[in-house]
Enzyme design. Sequence first.
Site, PDB file in Angstrom:
ATOM      1  N   LYS A   1     -11.756   0.809  -6.634  1.00 15.12           N
ATOM      2  CA  LYS A   1     -12.512   1.752  -5.806  1.00 15.12           C
ATOM      3  C   LYS A   1     -13.790   2.228  -6.511  1.00 15.12           C
ATOM      4  CE  LYS A   1      -9.556   2.046  -2.333  1.00 15.12           C
ATOM      5  NZ  LYS A   1      -8.546   1.062  -2.710  1.00 15.12           N
TER       6      LYS A   1
HETATM    7  C1  LIG Z   1      -8.097   1.451   3.822  1.00 13.95           C
HETATM    8  C2  LIG Z   1      -7.099   1.835   2.771  1.00 13.95           C
HETATM    9  N1  LIG Z   1      -6.127   2.696   3.108  1.00 13.95           N
HETATM   10  C3  LIG Z   1      -5.211   3.104   2.216  1.00 13.95           C
HETATM   11  C4  LIG Z   1      -5.219   2.659   0.910  1.00 13.95           C
HETATM   12  C5  LIG Z   1      -4.117   3.095  -0.006  1.00 13.95           C
HETATM   13  O1  LIG Z   1      -4.526   3.654  -1.190  1.00 13.95           O
HETATM   14  P1  LIG Z   1      -3.597   3.530  -2.480  1.00 13.95           P
HETATM   15  O2  LIG Z   1      -3.674   2.127  -2.963  1.00 13.95           O
HETATM   16  O3  LIG Z   1      -4.183   4.526  -3.430  1.00 13.95           O
HETATM   17  O4  LIG Z   1      -2.216   3.913  -2.071  1.00 13.95           O
HETATM   18  C6  LIG Z   1      -6.221   1.775   0.500  1.00 13.95           C
HETATM   19  C7  LIG Z   1      -6.304   1.334  -0.889  1.00 13.95           C
HETATM   20  O5  LIG Z   1      -6.202   0.246  -1.293  1.00 13.95           O
HETATM   21  C8  LIG Z   1      -7.171   1.329   1.465  1.00 13.95           C
HETATM   22  O6  LIG Z   1      -8.116   0.436   1.132  1.00 13.95           O
END
Ligand SMILES: Cc1ncc(COP(=O)(O)O)c(C=O)c1O
Length: 377
Positions: free
Chosen positions: A186
């Site tokens: 990110k």
């Molecule tokens: C669009 C989207 N939603 C949710 C997430 C979930 O985040 P995390 O990986 O921190 O749980 C991500 C991350 O990869 C994402 O790209």
Amino acid sequence: MTEAVRDIPLSRPWLDEREEELVLEVLRSGRLSLGPWIERFEEEVAKRVGAPYAAALSSGTAGLHLLCRIAGLGPGDEVITSPLSFVASANCFILEGATPVFADVDPRTLNLDPAAVEAAVTGRTRAIVAVDMFGLPCELDALRAIAERHGLTLIEDACESIGAEYRGRPLGSHGPAAVFAFYPNKQMATGEGGVVTTHSEEEWQLLRSLRNQGRSYDGGGWFNHVRLGLNYRWTDVQAAIGLAQLEKLDRILELRAEAASRYEALLADVDGVTAPTAGDEERRRSWFVYVVELDPSVDRAAVMDGLRAEGIATAEYVPCIHLQPYMRERFGFAEGLCPVAEGIASRTMALPFFTQIEVADQSRVVDVLGNALAAGV
Ligand SMILES: Cc1ncc(COP(=O)(O)O)c(C=O)c1O
């Protein structure tokens, strides 16, 4: 003998002495969790996105899940979301027993098409999970109007979009609770982590309780659990990294925008590929990944093989959620449900993209891509 060239990764976080310094302070403080660093981070991130409250959690998924829990979603409820996203956008409410309904996307923004969302609303619809895909804000006002008209909860999955702006204001400032995430690919990276920003004090208090096993913050001691909760706590070590990343977020966004412009200029001379948009008069993208769209006649797998053979990382970005094996098995979804999203997902691929990507590496990526395309693969 050919000269050795280095591999180019898909992404890489920008960490330096500042992260080291703050992490060291946390380690020396002995407070690894539930310490002051998390609160400091929450205050700073809330300020940055223009929301009064922020609750940090162990991941973006955790934040989305808790918002679904707070919305009271459950069996028999339908939730509309985008097929062109990461699985967490749908998993967050499937975990609560609700049923996914996928509305198709706008081919220009790759975000939910409000007309398709409106058409997908039924008597069972309870919520919309709107995704700001690849850092580009969704049609927030139109989606909010639909949610208000039908009495639905609107949850904003801004996990890929910290720093993006919609109608001149940052995501997070517009009203609906928004979730941002900090996995290492990110814009801001903390290893794992996420934050929910909200304009509701009640929602914020619930998030703080639910992430910490349903504890009460109104006295009663450590073992006073007033609701069913989870352990979605973040750590102070991650918060320290997050604070350092927040300090340089503007620079991160600037460098990524510059890298995106360079790619756009280089790709202008290459046939068979379309570059992503930086935004329009209503939206400013926070550059997360650099995803290009190949012409329908191009053999994407062969192009990707061509890049990999030269040590250049690439990935299909992103396959549709509803066509994942577990979705097909559980809900019977198949090709044809969301033709626009499916078409895009079959043609898109990510190029190496990160804050400190070097100009020479970007040139090499585009040279190799151009050669693969010119070879007619
Ligand atoms: C669009 C989207 N939603 C949710 C997430 C979930 O985040 P995390 O990986 O921190 O749980 C991500 C991350 O990869 C994402 O790209």
